[in-house]
Design an enzyme around this catalytic site. Sequence first.
Site, PDB file in Angstrom:
ATOM      1  N   ASP A  17      92.072  -4.274  27.295  1.00  9.66           N
ATOM      2  CA  ASP A  17      91.073  -5.352  27.267  1.00  9.66           C
ATOM      3  C   ASP A  17      90.467  -5.557  28.654  1.00  9.66           C
ATOM      4  O   ASP A  17      89.556  -6.369  28.823  1.00  9.66           O
ATOM      5  CB  ASP A  17      91.647  -6.654  26.684  1.00  9.66           C
ATOM      6  N   SER A  18      90.922  -4.762  29.642  1.00  8.33           N
ATOM      7  CA  SER A  18      90.243  -4.709  30.943  1.00  8.33           C
ATOM      8  C   SER A  18      88.787  -4.298  30.754  1.00  8.33           C
ATOM      9  O   SER A  18      87.962  -4.478  31.656  1.00  8.33           O
ATOM     10  CB  SER A  18      90.960  -3.726  31.877  1.00  8.33           C
TER      11      SER A  18
ATOM     12  N   ASP B  19      94.813  -2.812  23.020  1.00 14.02           N
ATOM     13  CA  ASP B  19      95.264  -4.179  23.333  1.00 14.02           C
ATOM     14  C   ASP B  19      94.856  -5.180  22.266  1.00 14.02           C
ATOM     15  O   ASP B  19      93.703  -5.178  21.803  1.00 14.02           O
ATOM     16  CB  ASP B  19      94.610  -4.643  24.646  1.00 14.02           C
TER      17      ASP B  19
ATOM     18  N   LYS C 142      99.369  -3.122  21.956  1.00 13.50           N
ATOM     19  CA  LYS C 142     100.025  -3.828  23.064  1.00 13.50           C
ATOM     20  C   LYS C 142      99.631  -5.301  23.045  1.00 13.50           C
ATOM     21  O   LYS C 142      98.466  -5.632  22.797  1.00 13.50           O
ATOM     22  CB  LYS C 142      99.604  -3.176  24.389  1.00 13.50           C
TER      23      LYS C 142
ATOM     24  N   GLU D  61     103.123  -4.971  35.092  1.00 14.98           N
ATOM     25  CA  GLU D  61     101.921  -5.154  35.921  1.00 14.98           C
ATOM     26  C   GLU D  61     102.212  -6.083  37.093  1.00 14.98           C
ATOM     27  O   GLU D  61     102.715  -7.197  36.904  1.00 14.98           O
ATOM     28  CB  GLU D  61     100.769  -5.722  35.069  1.00 14.98           C
TER      29      GLU D  61
HETATM   30  O1  KIV Z   1      93.815  -3.986  29.923  1.00 14.29           O
HETATM   31  C1  KIV Z   1      94.308  -3.060  30.580  1.00 14.29           C
HETATM   32  O2  KIV Z   1      93.618  -2.148  31.038  1.00 14.29           O
HETATM   33  C2  KIV Z   1      95.745  -3.073  30.800  1.00 14.29           C
HETATM   34  C3  KIV Z   1      96.287  -2.130  31.810  1.00 14.29           C
HETATM   35  C4  KIV Z   1      95.834  -2.449  33.158  1.00 14.29           C
HETATM   36  C5  KIV Z   1      97.757  -2.028  31.743  1.00 14.29           C
HETATM   37  O3  KIV Z   1      96.437  -3.830  30.183  1.00 14.29           O
END
Ligand code: KIV
Length: 256
Positions: free
Chosen positions: A49-50, A88, A116, A185
């Site tokens: 979700d980044s 995510d 996740k 993280e």
């Molecule tokens: O959202 C994301 O990219 C993440 C990673 C940085 C682990 O959760």
Amino acid sequence: MTQPSNKDPFLLLKEKKSAGEIISSLTAYDYPTGRLLDEAGIDFILVGDSLGMVFAGLEDTTGVTIEHMIYHTQVVARGVKNALLGADLPYHSYRTPDEALENAQRLMEAGADAVKLEGGTSQIDKVCHLTQHGIPMIGHIGMLPQRVREEGGYKKKGRTQDDAERLLRSAKDLQQAGVGAIVLESVVPEVAAEITRSLKIPTIGIGAGSDCDGQIRVIHDLLGAYPWFRPPFATVYADFAGDLEKAAHSYIKEIQ
Ligand code: KIV
């Protein structure tokens, strides 16, 4: 509804942990990136979700919706044949166990191999509900970007004895609940190393030192594709932003 498969999607990651081989992981948000990373031999690709920040230009990840995640999971899945593909659950998409299950199933139908969610012990009821329904799960503890507003910034975790113990407890609870791997993280490296030693399942670190079973980075950080913010732990291997600017200037010149 997609039927859960009998094959353990985490097998390669677990074998790598047993063999002491580092697990490679990067994020991807689009088809070409997913396909190129898969062809390059990355073990685990995450539709993180980044994407809310580095793809969509939002201030943090809290504006990402399940519909955004489904769309990006679908496009990345089209290009990924070998890697484990994780996706995510975004902010406010897993407020209850049933909501978590419904949205996790939607991500699996979009092509994810595993899902996740952020949080440890406090989220165990949801993680258990999902694993009991056959959803392969990845945990995520340490700094939780979805809580950045409540916490007032991105802070390193595990600095105190109490916090280190809380993280270790969370990691063990997640393992017990059936997750196949855990992202650590922004965790103090010594604490991440201790968690890694204590678990049978692999840990994947980001800003958590080198003693995790694997490492994950946001693809834009690796490529230099998001020049406005670079996390201190990310090594930049390319100058995508600079090359894009040069290409745009060359094009403008060419068509004059
Ligand atoms: O959202 C994301 O990219 C993440 C990673 C940085 C682990 O959760």
